[in-house]
Each structure stands twice: as structure tokens, then as C-alpha cells.
Enzyme design. Structure first.
Site, PDB file in Angstrom:
ATOM      1  N   ARG A   1      -4.142   5.388  12.098  1.00  0.00           N
ATOM      2  CA  ARG A   1      -2.823   5.308  11.223  1.00  0.00           C
ATOM      3  C   ARG A   1      -1.567   5.755  11.695  1.00  0.00           C
ATOM      4  O   ARG A   1      -0.443   5.086  11.689  1.00  0.00           O
ATOM      5  CB  ARG A   1      -3.331   5.631   9.840  1.00  0.00           C
TER       6      ARG A   1
ATOM      7  N   GLU B   1      -7.348  -2.650  -8.041  1.00  0.00           N
ATOM      8  CA  GLU B   1      -8.063  -2.523  -6.865  1.00  0.00           C
ATOM      9  C   GLU B   1      -7.715  -1.345  -6.086  1.00  0.00           C
ATOM     10  O   GLU B   1      -7.346  -1.446  -4.830  1.00  0.00           O
ATOM     11  CB  GLU B   1      -8.229  -3.763  -5.855  1.00  0.00           C
ATOM     12  N   PRO B   2      -7.861  -0.230  -6.569  1.00  0.00           N
ATOM     13  CA  PRO B   2      -7.619   1.113  -5.592  1.00  0.00           C
ATOM     14  C   PRO B   2      -8.657   1.261  -4.745  1.00  0.00           C
ATOM     15  O   PRO B   2     -10.002   1.360  -5.109  1.00  0.00           O
ATOM     16  CB  PRO B   2      -7.469   2.013  -6.891  1.00  0.00           C
ATOM     17  N   GLY B   3      -8.184   1.800  -3.486  1.00  0.00           N
ATOM     18  CA  GLY B   3      -9.068   1.809  -2.620  1.00  0.00           C
ATOM     19  C   GLY B   3      -8.692   3.506  -2.147  1.00  0.00           C
ATOM     20  O   GLY B   3      -9.213   4.576  -2.494  1.00  0.00           O
ATOM     21  N   ARG B   4      -7.455   3.437  -1.223  1.00  0.00           N
ATOM     22  CA  ARG B   4      -7.273   4.848  -1.059  1.00  0.00           C
ATOM     23  C   ARG B   4      -6.882   5.851  -1.940  1.00  0.00           C
ATOM     24  O   ARG B   4      -7.470   7.060  -1.680  1.00  0.00           O
ATOM     25  CB  ARG B   4      -5.789   4.365  -0.444  1.00  0.00           C
TER      26      ARG B   4
ATOM     27  N   TYR C   1      -9.315   4.490   5.593  1.00  0.00           N
ATOM     28  CA  TYR C   1      -8.631   3.850   6.474  1.00  0.00           C
ATOM     29  C   TYR C   1      -8.821   4.578   7.984  1.00  0.00           C
ATOM     30  O   TYR C   1      -8.104   4.745   8.544  1.00  0.00           O
ATOM     31  CB  TYR C   1      -7.383   3.532   6.245  1.00  0.00           C
TER      32      TYR C   1
ATOM     33  N   SER D   1       0.771  -1.090   0.012  1.00  0.00           N
ATOM     34  CA  SER D   1       0.015  -0.177   0.042  1.00  0.00           C
ATOM     35  C   SER D   1       1.004   1.313  -0.004  1.00  0.00           C
ATOM     36  O   SER D   1       2.192   1.319   0.167  1.00  0.00           O
ATOM     37  CB  SER D   1      -0.960  -0.046   1.042  1.00  0.00           C
TER      38      SER D   1
ATOM     39  N   CYS E   1      -6.198   8.450  26.190  1.00  0.00           N
ATOM     40  CA  CYS E   1      -5.017   7.976  27.409  1.00  0.00           C
ATOM     41  C   CYS E   1      -3.754   7.233  26.743  1.00  0.00           C
ATOM     42  O   CYS E   1      -3.568   6.196  27.294  1.00  0.00           O
ATOM     43  CB  CYS E   1      -5.643   7.353  28.508  1.00  0.00           C
ATOM     44  N   GLU E   2      -3.155   7.787  25.682  1.00  0.00           N
ATOM     45  CA  GLU E   2      -2.044   7.275  25.196  1.00  0.00           C
ATOM     46  C   GLU E   2      -1.074   8.673  24.751  1.00  0.00           C
ATOM     47  O   GLU E   2      -1.385   9.415  24.016  1.00  0.00           O
ATOM     48  CB  GLU E   2      -2.315   6.357  24.026  1.00  0.00           C
TER      49      GLU E   2
HETATM   50  C1  LIG Z   1      -6.147  -3.107   0.824  1.00  0.00           C
HETATM   51  C2  LIG Z   1      -6.268  -3.884  -0.511  1.00  0.00           C
HETATM   52  C3  LIG Z   1      -6.712  -3.263  -1.476  1.00  0.00           C
HETATM   53  C4  LIG Z   1      -6.688  -1.505  -1.670  1.00  0.00           C
HETATM   54  O1  LIG Z   1      -5.454  -0.796  -1.291  1.00  0.00           O
HETATM   55  P1  LIG Z   1      -5.309   0.600  -1.212  1.00  0.00           P
HETATM   56  O2  LIG Z   1      -4.044   0.829  -0.532  1.00  0.00           O
HETATM   57  O3  LIG Z   1      -6.433   1.205  -0.616  1.00  0.00           O
HETATM   58  O4  LIG Z   1      -5.236   0.871  -2.641  1.00  0.00           O
HETATM   59  C5  LIG Z   1      -6.844  -3.832  -2.825  1.00  0.00           C
HETATM   60  N1  LIG Z   1      -6.647  -5.106  -2.932  1.00  0.00           N
HETATM   61  C6  LIG Z   1      -6.439  -5.838  -1.919  1.00  0.00           C
HETATM   62  C7  LIG Z   1      -6.530  -7.366  -1.897  1.00  0.00           C
HETATM   63  C8  LIG Z   1      -6.192  -5.333  -0.648  1.00  0.00           C
HETATM   64  O5  LIG Z   1      -6.013  -6.148   0.386  1.00  0.00           O
END
Ligand SMILES: *Cc1c(COP(=O)(O)O)cnc(C)c1O
Length: 472
Positions: free
Chosen positions: A363, A319-322, A424, A239, A394-395
Site C-alpha cells: 500500500r 460492505e465494510p472490509g478495512r 489489504y 475507500s 530491490c526498489e
Molecule cells: C473494496 C470494496 C469494499 C470494501 O472496501 P473497504 O475500504 O475495505 O471497506 C466494499 N465493496 C466493494 C464493492 C468493494 O470493491
């Protein structure tokens, strides 16, 4: 949580009050575009506005802390990924942030969706997301989630272990159905923020290792199963990755596996998924590539490797998320205390405490992730001062923004906005210290819409079985 030695870092910082990359801004009010969603700007009177909504108004309306999602920015980014990767399939990684509204946006913008738990799958189905366009991940999928995936016709299940293949075959037999599967492999590539490591061994929990031969065995097993339809191979290397070097090695190793499978069976696998992990800018230091640049780089890599192995181009997915939801979201906090702490050698550090913290963004504590912040409720003509934004938990490690220049007159009641908080943050939020989780609101054309409401103390107490008559 004590893996970051607070005293140690203070001493280290005392000689260098700010990291090298954190340069003193000429004007502390300027918003660095790459950090903020596209509709974010500072209005003439100094208040930061997003999606046509002033953050002072938003704070009044929904309270703080709050996650604010710029709907137009999310949609624009989703489309940019889809269009840059035309011909490939783009799965939005729901684990970065998912609620029914966001699942609907993903569907409307023509992307597919990855889920990796029963909860995420349930949210997607509740949103009416086409199951055929859902991919199901997880290294220890339960019977309940596999069953739901099969019953609803999820488009592909990414199998992660021999035990899972056994479980899946049994459930398919029981339901008299078949499952479309990808085999998750580990390529020995491990990518981090600014580097990647290609190693021979794969010492982690996900997938089947290529180097040990387990990946090929898993492919044969799925191929020979009457209950499984083998689509291809899945690889996810890490990531917050900024270049294509790691993907190049991963593509070479996965496509070599394609070639070995073809040599043994005479058949070419149809699909390759290269995973997600594309980096975004959390601080000025980060320089993410555009989807267009990544697309041309990745296409070239896949074409080159296919030529090398004498393979036809497979159907490719990512598979982009972030990279989609991260920059669209900010976290909004209110300042509660400002404190100068003597750190020795005549230096002091300014601690700005806000009304959230590690419960709404783990994070920094979990990965030492860096963030930025800006004064959002007004502009300031005061000197920029290196500050540390901390939470209320409290950390000692409850840090949100380790180092940032904030105006010297930052004071109680000010609003701080932390950009790049869309991914995230809410999805990893906890109730530590019995802290209700903040709401997620979207903004668009001057309108605020609650996507996920704020948790209340009653929500938390509802889980507490109480003192009297609590025998099981
Ligand atoms: C976490 C994950 C993603 C997405 O990761 P990003 O850093 O959010 O783009 C895609 N594929 C798999 C299998 C993951 O575990």
C-alpha cells in the site's frame, strides 16, 4: 515502481524533516489507542503484548515478519458494525482479508460476506459460510465463478456489465436456475481519504453509469429477464472515507434511479447497497467515525432521500472490509540495519530496514499510504528521532512507514510493530524477490493460532517446473 521520486521527497523533507501532522511524542513508548487493536498494551517491562501474547514470545514462536490478528478485537468490531446497523445487512468485504477462520468468525458474529473472485468464494465455501449470505462481486467474473455461485446458491450476484448479464442468463438457462442480482452503478462520486469529488462523468471500469442512462437500461433488462431476479442497486464510492458527504450524494443519485425505475414500471426496487470504504486510523492524523455515528448519519441520509423521492425505505446493506479487519491486525518485523543517510543541508535521515517490505505491504508503494510503527520488543528512554522504515526489496520505493518517531537507540534485532495492517496487506501480498509470504496468526487469551502458515522456499520452488524434461 518509480512514481514517487525518492530524491525529490528527500529534498522536500530536508527542510521539513517530518510532515506537519507528525508531532514529536512526549513519550515514544506510548501507544495511541486509535491505532491499535483493543487488547494491545505495553507491559511493565516495555514489551508490547496483543491478545495476552507478548510480541517477543510470538516472534520466537512463529518468526518474523508475521501478521498478527487480534481475534477478540475483530469479533468486537464485527459486532459493533452489525449492532450499529441493526435492520440493515452488513457484508464483510472479504477482499480486505479472508481465510477460512476469518470467514467462520464473520459467520459467527452474524455478518454476511462479500467475495469478488473464484478464490475468495472457494475459501468462503470451504469455511462452510452460508451461500445465501454471500454477495458476489467482480467486473469480469469468469464462467467458472458464476457457475459455482449459481450451483451453490449464492445470495446475490452484483452484475457489472451487459456482457455479464448475457453470460449469466446463458448459464442460468444451462443450469435451469435463476440468479438474484443487484446492478452495480457508478454515481459519479469518487471518495478519497479526506475529500470526495462528485463529477458528472464516470471514467472507470466498474458498473453501469447513472448519468449516461446505462444503469436504467441494465435495470430494465434484469427486470425483464425470466432468469434474473432483480433485487436492487449497488454503489461503492471509494475507500478510506471519513465522513458521509460522498454517501449522501451517492444515495441521492441511486434513489433517484429507484424513482425513475418506479415511474417506468410501477414497481419499487427492494434493495440498496451503499458499499464500503469506511476509513480507519493508520496514523495519528486520521480520525475515523464510529460505526454508531456512521449508522445514524447514513440512516438519516437514506430516510431523507426516500422521503424526497416518495419512496418506501428499501432494504439497505453496507460492505465494510478495512474498518473491521484493518485495526485488528498488526505486522511484526525485525530490524536488520539502521543507517543515517546524509540528505544535504546538514540534515540526515535515519533508515531502519526490516525483514519484510513491499511484498507484504504494497500500500505505501501503490497508494503512498501512510503507516505508523512502534518499537515492540522493549521500551526506550532514548530521544525520539524521525525515521523511515524500509523493506528488503530491490526498489527505492520499498517504504513501509515513510515518517515516524522511533527511539534514537533503535538497533539491529529490535522488533517493530506496524498497526492497522489487518486489511489489504496479506491479501495484496506478493512473492517479489522470491520472498515467501509471512504467516497470519491470531492471538486470543494468551494463545497463538496459525490461520495461514508461512510460505516456504519449497512452496515457491514447487511452482518452478525445473530445468530438465520441461517440454510441455
Ligand atoms: C473494496 C470494496 C469494499 C470494501 O472496501 P473497504 O475500504 O475495505 O471497506 C466494499 N465493496 C466493494 C464493492 C468493494 O470493491
Amino acid at each position: 515502481m518509480t512514481h514517487m521520486h525518492v530524491a525529490g521527497s528527500i529534498h522536500a523533507d530536508a527542510t521539513t524533516p517530518a510532515p506537519v501532522w507528525l508531532t514529536r511524542p512526549d513519550d515514544v513508548n506510548v501507544l495511541t489507542p486509535k491505532l491499535w487493536s483493543q487488547t494491545t498494551h505495553r507491559a511493565a517491562d516495555g514489551v508490547v503484548a496483543v491478545g495476552g501474547v507478548r510480541l517477543t514470545d510470538l516472534a520466537e514462536q512463529v518468526g518474523t515478519p508475521a501478521y498478527v490478528l487480534d481475534e477478540d478485537d475483530f469479533r468486537t468490531r464485527a459486532r459493533a458494525w452489525r449492532d450499529a446497523f441493526t435492520g440493515w445487512t452488513v457484508y464483510y468485504a472479504g477482499k480486505s482479508f479472508l481465510c477460512t477462520a476469518v470467514a467462520a468468525w464473520v459467520a459467527e458474529e452474524g455478518l454476511s460476506l462479500d467475495v469478488c473472485s473464484l478464490g475468495e468464494l472457494t475459501v468462503a465455501l470451504r469455511a462452510g459460510f452460508d451461500p445465501a449470505r454471500i454477495g458476489m462481486h467482480g467486473n469480469n467474473k469468469s464462467e467458472a465463478e458464476l457457475r459455482l455461485a449459481l450451483e451453490r446458491g449464492v445470495g446475490r450476484i452484483i452484475v457489472d456489465s451487459a456482457d455479464e448479464i448475457t453470460r449469466l442468463e446463458r448459464l442460468c438457462a444451462e443450469l435451469d436456475t435463476t440468479a438474484r442480482v443487484m446492478v452495480r452503478v457508478t454515481t459519479g462520486v469518487e471518495a478519497h481519504t479526506h475529500e470526495y469529488i462528485a463529477t458528472a462523468h464516470e471514467d472507470q471500469k466498474f458498473g453501469f453509469s447513472i448519468s449516461s442512462g446505462q444503469a436504467l437500461v441494465a435495470l430494465f433488462r434484469c427486470h425483464n429477464s425470466s432468469r434474473l431476479e432483480l433485487l436492487g442497486v449497488h454503489s461503492h464510492i471509494g475507500s478510506q472515507i471519513f465522513d458521509t458527504n460522498g454517501f449522501e450524494v451517492a444515495a441521492r443519485r441511486t434513489l433517484k434511479l429507484f424513482a425513475q425505475f418506479k415511474e417506468a414500471t410501477g414497481l419499487q426496487l427492494a434493495e440498496l447497497d451503499l458499499g464500503g470504504g469506511f476509513g480507519i486510523a493508520y496514523t495519528k492524523e486520521d480520525d475515523p467515525a464510529t460505526p454508531e455515528d456512521l449508522a445514524s448519519g447514513l440512516r438519516e441520509i437514506v430516510e431523507h432521500e426516500c422521503r424526497g423521492f416518495g419512496l418506501d425505505l428499501p432494504k439497505v446493506s453496507i460492505e465494510p472490509g478495512r474498518a473491521i479487519v484493518g485495526p485488528s491486525g498488526l505486522a511484526l518485523y525485525r530490524v536488520g540495519t539502521v543507517k543515517a543517510v546524509d540528505v544535504g543541508a546538514g540534515l540526515s535521515r535515519r533508515y531502519v530496514s526490516v525483514d519484510g517490505g513491499m511484498s507484504d505491504n504494497i500500500r505505501p508503494a501503490l497508494y503512498a499510504a501512510e503507516y505508523s510503527a512502534t518499537l515492540a520488543s522493549r521500551a526506550s528512554t532514548a530521544e525520539p528521532v524521525v525515521s523511515r522504515v524500509v523493506g528488503l526489496h530491490c526498489e527505492g520505493g520499498d517504504i513501509l512507514v515513510r515518517d515516524e518517531f522511533l527511539p534514537a537507540d533503535t538497533r539491529v534485532g529490535d522488533l517493530l510493530a506496524v498497526p492497522a495492517s489487518g486489511a489489504y496487506s496479506r491479501s495484496m501480498a506478493s512473492n517479489y524477490n522470491h520472498t515467501p509470504r509471512p504467516p497470519v496468526v491470531s492471538v486470543r487469551d494468551g494463545q497463538v493460532r496459525t490461520l495461514v502458515r508461512r510460505e516456504t522456499l519449497d512452496d515457491l520452488l514447487a511452482l518452478d517446473a525445473g530445468i530438465a524434461e520441461n517440454e510441455v
